[in-house]
Design an enzyme around this catalytic site. Structure first.
Site, short mmCIF file in Angstrom:
data_model
loop_
_atom_site.label_atom_id
_atom_site.label_comp_id
_atom_site.label_asym_id
_atom_site.label_seq_id
_atom_site.Cartn_x
_atom_site.Cartn_y
_atom_site.Cartn_z
N VAL A 125 38.62 36.17 25.27
CA VAL A 125 37.56 36.14 26.28
C VAL A 125 37.31 37.52 26.90
O VAL A 125 36.17 37.97 27.00
CB VAL A 125 37.90 35.12 27.39
CG1 VAL A 125 36.66 34.68 28.08
CG2 VAL A 125 38.64 33.95 26.83
N ALA A 140 43.43 43.69 25.36
CA ALA A 140 42.99 42.36 25.84
C ALA A 140 43.67 41.29 24.99
O ALA A 140 43.03 40.51 24.30
CB ALA A 140 41.47 42.25 25.75
N ALA A 197 40.08 30.13 36.47
CA ALA A 197 39.97 30.02 37.92
C ALA A 197 39.76 28.57 38.36
O ALA A 197 40.38 28.11 39.33
CB ALA A 197 38.81 30.89 38.40
N HIS A 238 11.37 18.68 31.03
CA HIS A 238 10.81 19.60 30.04
C HIS A 238 10.02 20.69 30.74
O HIS A 238 9.28 20.38 31.67
CB HIS A 238 9.89 18.83 29.09
CG HIS A 238 9.21 19.72 28.10
ND1 HIS A 238 9.88 20.24 27.01
CD2 HIS A 238 7.94 20.20 28.04
CE1 HIS A 238 9.04 21.00 26.32
NE2 HIS A 238 7.85 20.99 26.92
P1 FAD Z 1 45.37 35.01 40.85
O1 FAD Z 1 43.90 34.99 40.93
O2 FAD Z 1 46.01 35.95 39.90
O3 FAD Z 1 45.89 35.29 42.32
C1 FAD Z 1 47.22 35.46 42.62
C2 FAD Z 1 47.34 36.28 43.89
O4 FAD Z 1 48.66 36.20 44.34
C3 FAD Z 1 47.03 37.76 43.70
O5 FAD Z 1 46.04 38.17 44.60
C4 FAD Z 1 48.36 38.45 44.00
O6 FAD Z 1 48.20 39.68 44.68
C5 FAD Z 1 49.04 37.44 44.89
N1 FAD Z 1 50.50 37.49 44.88
C6 FAD Z 1 51.31 37.39 43.80
N2 FAD Z 1 52.60 37.42 44.17
C7 FAD Z 1 52.61 37.56 45.50
C8 FAD Z 1 53.63 37.66 46.48
N3 FAD Z 1 54.92 37.62 46.14
N4 FAD Z 1 53.28 37.81 47.77
C9 FAD Z 1 51.96 37.85 48.13
N5 FAD Z 1 50.97 37.76 47.26
C10 FAD Z 1 51.27 37.59 45.97
N6 FAD Z 1 38.61 32.71 34.86
C11 FAD Z 1 37.52 31.91 34.89
O7 FAD Z 1 37.65 30.70 35.10
N7 FAD Z 1 36.25 32.41 34.71
C12 FAD Z 1 36.05 33.73 34.47
O8 FAD Z 1 34.90 34.15 34.31
C13 FAD Z 1 37.17 34.59 34.41
N8 FAD Z 1 37.01 35.90 34.19
C14 FAD Z 1 38.10 36.72 34.16
C15 FAD Z 1 37.91 38.07 33.90
C16 FAD Z 1 38.99 38.92 33.87
C17 FAD Z 1 38.77 40.38 33.58
C18 FAD Z 1 40.30 38.42 34.14
C19 FAD Z 1 41.49 39.33 34.15
C20 FAD Z 1 40.50 37.08 34.39
C21 FAD Z 1 39.40 36.21 34.40
N9 FAD Z 1 39.55 34.85 34.62
C22 FAD Z 1 38.45 34.03 34.63
C23 FAD Z 1 40.87 34.25 34.88
C24 FAD Z 1 41.06 34.03 36.39
O9 FAD Z 1 40.91 35.25 37.06
C25 FAD Z 1 42.43 33.43 36.66
O10 FAD Z 1 42.61 32.27 35.89
C26 FAD Z 1 42.56 33.07 38.13
O11 FAD Z 1 42.38 34.19 38.94
C27 FAD Z 1 43.93 32.45 38.41
O12 FAD Z 1 44.02 32.14 39.76
P2 FAD Z 1 45.41 32.09 40.54
O13 FAD Z 1 45.07 31.70 41.92
O14 FAD Z 1 46.38 31.28 39.79
O15 FAD Z 1 45.98 33.58 40.50
P1 NAI Z 2 42.91 35.60 25.16
O1 NAI Z 2 44.12 34.79 25.00
O2 NAI Z 2 41.61 34.96 25.41
O3 NAI Z 2 42.70 36.50 23.85
C1 NAI Z 2 43.69 37.37 23.37
C2 NAI Z 2 43.33 37.73 21.94
O4 NAI Z 2 44.17 38.78 21.53
C3 NAI Z 2 43.54 36.58 20.97
O5 NAI Z 2 42.41 36.46 20.14
C4 NAI Z 2 44.78 37.00 20.21
O6 NAI Z 2 44.82 36.49 18.89
C5 NAI Z 2 44.62 38.50 20.23
N1 NAI Z 2 45.84 39.24 20.01
C6 NAI Z 2 47.07 38.98 20.50
N2 NAI Z 2 47.94 39.91 20.06
C7 NAI Z 2 47.23 40.79 19.29
C8 NAI Z 2 47.55 41.96 18.57
N3 NAI Z 2 48.81 42.42 18.53
N4 NAI Z 2 46.60 42.63 17.90
C9 NAI Z 2 45.32 42.15 17.92
N5 NAI Z 2 44.95 41.04 18.59
C10 NAI Z 2 45.89 40.37 19.27
O7 NAI Z 2 43.29 36.66 26.28
P2 NAI Z 2 42.40 37.67 27.13
O8 NAI Z 2 41.08 37.87 26.49
O9 NAI Z 2 43.28 38.84 27.36
O10 NAI Z 2 42.20 36.88 28.47
C11 NAI Z 2 43.34 36.49 29.27
C12 NAI Z 2 43.07 35.24 30.03
O11 NAI Z 2 42.07 35.46 31.01
C13 NAI Z 2 42.60 34.13 29.13
O12 NAI Z 2 43.57 33.12 29.15
C14 NAI Z 2 41.31 33.64 29.70
O13 NAI Z 2 41.35 32.27 29.89
C15 NAI Z 2 41.18 34.36 31.03
N6 NAI Z 2 39.80 34.85 31.11
C16 NAI Z 2 38.80 33.93 31.23
C17 NAI Z 2 37.49 34.31 31.24
C18 NAI Z 2 36.44 33.28 31.31
O14 NAI Z 2 36.75 32.14 31.62
N7 NAI Z 2 35.19 33.61 31.06
C19 NAI Z 2 37.10 35.73 31.15
C20 NAI Z 2 38.23 36.60 30.98
C21 NAI Z 2 39.52 36.16 30.99
#
Ligand code: FAD
Ligand code: NAI
Length: 464
Positions: free
Chosen positions: A181, A268, A319, A443
């Site tokens: 992703v 990633a 999320a 539509h």
């Molecule tokens: P987090 O959002 O990671 O929050 C955890 C928080 O806990 C952090 O702020 C951290 O600072 C805090 N924390 C940790 N340990 C401590 C401690 N000991 N004391 C105090 N604070 C602490 N998901 C989607 O559904 N849709 C998307 O479009 C999407 N896009 C993404 C894009 C990217 C680039 C990335 C990296 C992730 C994306 N995700 C997306 C995944 C999503 O961000 C996570 O699944 C989600 O944030 C998880 O929520 P969480 O509350 O479990 O943890």
């Molecule tokens: P991911 O699990 O989606 O993809 C990782 C990819 O890396 C896989 O295709 C895997 O086969 C590949 N890979 C692993 N090891 C490798 C290697 N050694 N060489 C080449 N390829 C390799 O993980 P990603 O994209 O890092 O995202 C992390 C998490 O964040 C995901 O679990 C996703 O759910 C969440 N996320 C969600 C988004 C959304 O809901 N739109 C957007 C971004 C992140």
């Protein structure tokens, strides 16, 4: 020392939503967060900034490729990268500030700093120890590195998504390791900004876990958009100079070694739970071999009074999954019946076109020996999609062959991430494909394609 009914550790979508629900249920609640702003990975360095950049660069693509045809003439906009990042930061700021407002509104205390659990019932933040009848760990996740490879992430040349969201300049050549992703969303951002993007993926397909038609269809579309892919390739090392990188990978089919030059390398390859510094080992909290906190079906760990949710536990790292668990755990603590239906959690990839998926894939149904039927409809048959230059993609609905009950849905197409929810609601209500087919859809809307796929499960789609 303050005393609370619930202390939540982490203010991401899992933690902050859980805290709000706890407060709504009458529980005295505090949240510990070590970041400067609330909202966790999602709001600060995940979902929200990535979607802001996807929106901005999609708008650029529209101006460059589709405006002239619609009679909108003139010079294409030029990119002011610093301003685009300012826009992204403003969007993030509005959202993180919004959570702060919600905390005040719900009388939730923000205990600023990094928390640990010296013993059940106590949370330490800085030098202060607070008492809590219940503790919810919502500490989230962090980026993984490349397994078995010699790669050092410096967040300058070799970056995770966090560095990629804030590069000082647009790279000429970007190598993305991992076609999941993050790789595809951020790869799309930079491809639209003019970077030469090359994605190297270990598996022979992109988007692991998705339906095979989505994997093939999206790959074709992204290649047309200029992204290059090398599949079935294991990265062994990334070497860097001050300004450049060299990525070495081996093709799995013949073990041949190849190299790619890059200005920036985005790693990633997945994320892993973040639980550092919480003191879980000393507490005896059971963990899985993958570093996830183990919980029962009510998000209880093996230590009484300690719960865990979100990316820190098993399941998709999304999320909305974290939010649902947050609400449900709060309800359990308040003596209600918290529930999450893990069979109906949608997944969305915010490329253009978007990808959305819920329920079973065809491969899963085959493996489980379930007899099913497929209703498929192309967006080429959807008038609205054609009007907005988004006729690529399809809706694929999977329904039980005998009962017609919907088992899964996989979409590539405009607003797929919104369309999927009609099917999610349907699945929650045990709907059949015919239920969707018999529902009047306005539509011209993209949602007619969902209805047509449902019609295709029965006597046939109309516009195909
Ligand atoms: P987090 O959002 O990671 O929050 C955890 C928080 O806990 C952090 O702020 C951290 O600072 C805090 N924390 C940790 N340990 C401590 C401690 N000991 N004391 C105090 N604070 C602490 N998901 C989607 O559904 N849709 C998307 O479009 C999407 N896009 C993404 C894009 C990217 C680039 C990335 C990296 C992730 C994306 N995700 C997306 C995944 C999503 O961000 C996570 O699944 C989600 O944030 C998880 O929520 P969480 O509350 O479990 O943890
Ligand atoms: P991911 O699990 O989606 O993809 C990782 C990819 O890396 C896989 O295709 C895997 O086969 C590949 N890979 C692993 N090891 C490798 C290697 N050694 N060489 C080449 N390829 C390799 O993980 P990603 O994209 O890092 O995202 C992390 C998490 O964040 C995901 O679990 C996703 O759910 C969440 N996320 C969600 C988004 C959304 O809901 N739109 C957007 C971004 C992140």
């Amino acid at each position: 020392m303050a005393s609370y009914d619930v202390i939540v550790i982490g203010a991401g979508p899992g933690g902050y939503v859980s805290a709000i629900r706890c407060a709504q249920l009458g529980l005295k609640t505090a949240v510990v967060e070590g970041r400067e702003t609330l909202g966790g990975t999602c709001l600060n360095v995940g979902c929200i900034p990535s979607k802001a950049l996807l929106h901005a660069t999609h708008s650029l693509h529209e101006a460059e490729h589709n405006f002239a045809e619609m009679g909108l003439k003139g010079k294409s906009p030029s990119v002011d990268w610093d301003q685009m990042k300012t826009y992204k930061s403003n969007v993030v700021g509005q959202n993180t500030g919004g959570i702060e407002f919600l905390f005040k509104k719900n009388k939730i205390d923000w205990l600023k700093g990094w928390g640990s659990i010296p013993e059940a019932g106590k949370v330490k933040v800085g030098d202060e120890i607070h008492e809590a009848k219940n503790i919810i760990i919502a500490s989230g996740s962090e980026a993984s590195s490349v397994p078995g490879a010699d790669v050092t992430i410096d967040e300058k040349i070799v970056v995770t998504s966090t560095g990629a969201l804030d590069l000082p300049k647009i790279p000429k050549k970007l190598v993305v390791i991992g076609a999941g992703v993050i790789g595809l969303e951020l790869g799309s951002v930079y491809a639209r900004l003019g970077s030469q993007v090359h994605v190297v993926e270990f598996l022979d397909h992109i988007t692991p876990g998705m339906d095979v038609d989505v994997q093939k269809g999206l790959l074709k579309i992204l290649k047309k958009q200029g992204l290059e892919f090398t599949l079935g390739a294991a990265v062994s090392k990334v070497e860097t100079t001050k300004t450049k990188a060299k990525v070495t990978y081996k093709l799995r089919k013949d073990d041949s070694e190849h190299q790619l030059d890059a200005d920036v390398v985005l790693v990633a390859t997945g994320r892993k739970p973040f639980t550092d510094g919480l003191g879980l080992e000393a507490l005896g909290v059971e963990m899985s071999p993958r570093g996830q906190i183990k919980t029962d079906s009510q998000w209880r760990t093996n230590v009484p009074g300690i719960y865990a949710i979100g990316d820190a536990i098993d399941g998709p790292m999304l999320a909305h999954k974290a939010e649902d668990e947050g609400m449900a755990a709060a309800e359990v603590i308040a003596g209600k019946h918290g529930h999450v239906n893990y069979d109906v959690i949608p997944g969305v990839i915010y490329t253009t076109p978007e990808v959305a998926s819920v329920g079973k894939t065809e491969a899963q149904l085959k493996e489980e020996g379930v007899a099913y039927k497929v209703g498929k409809f192309s967006f080429m048959g959807n008038a609205r999609a054609k009007a907005v230059h988004q006729g690529e993609g399809f809706v694929k609905l999977l329904a039980d062959k005998a009962t017609d009950r919907i088992l899964g849905c996989h979409i590539i197409g405009p607003a797929a991430g919104d369309l999927i929810h009609e099917i999610c609601v349907g699945m929650e209500f045990g709907a059949s494909a015919e239920d969707i087919a018999l529902t009047c859809h306005a539509h011209p809307t993209f949602s007619e394609a969902v209805r047509e796929a449902a019609l295709a499960c029965g006597d046939g789609a109309i516009h195909m």
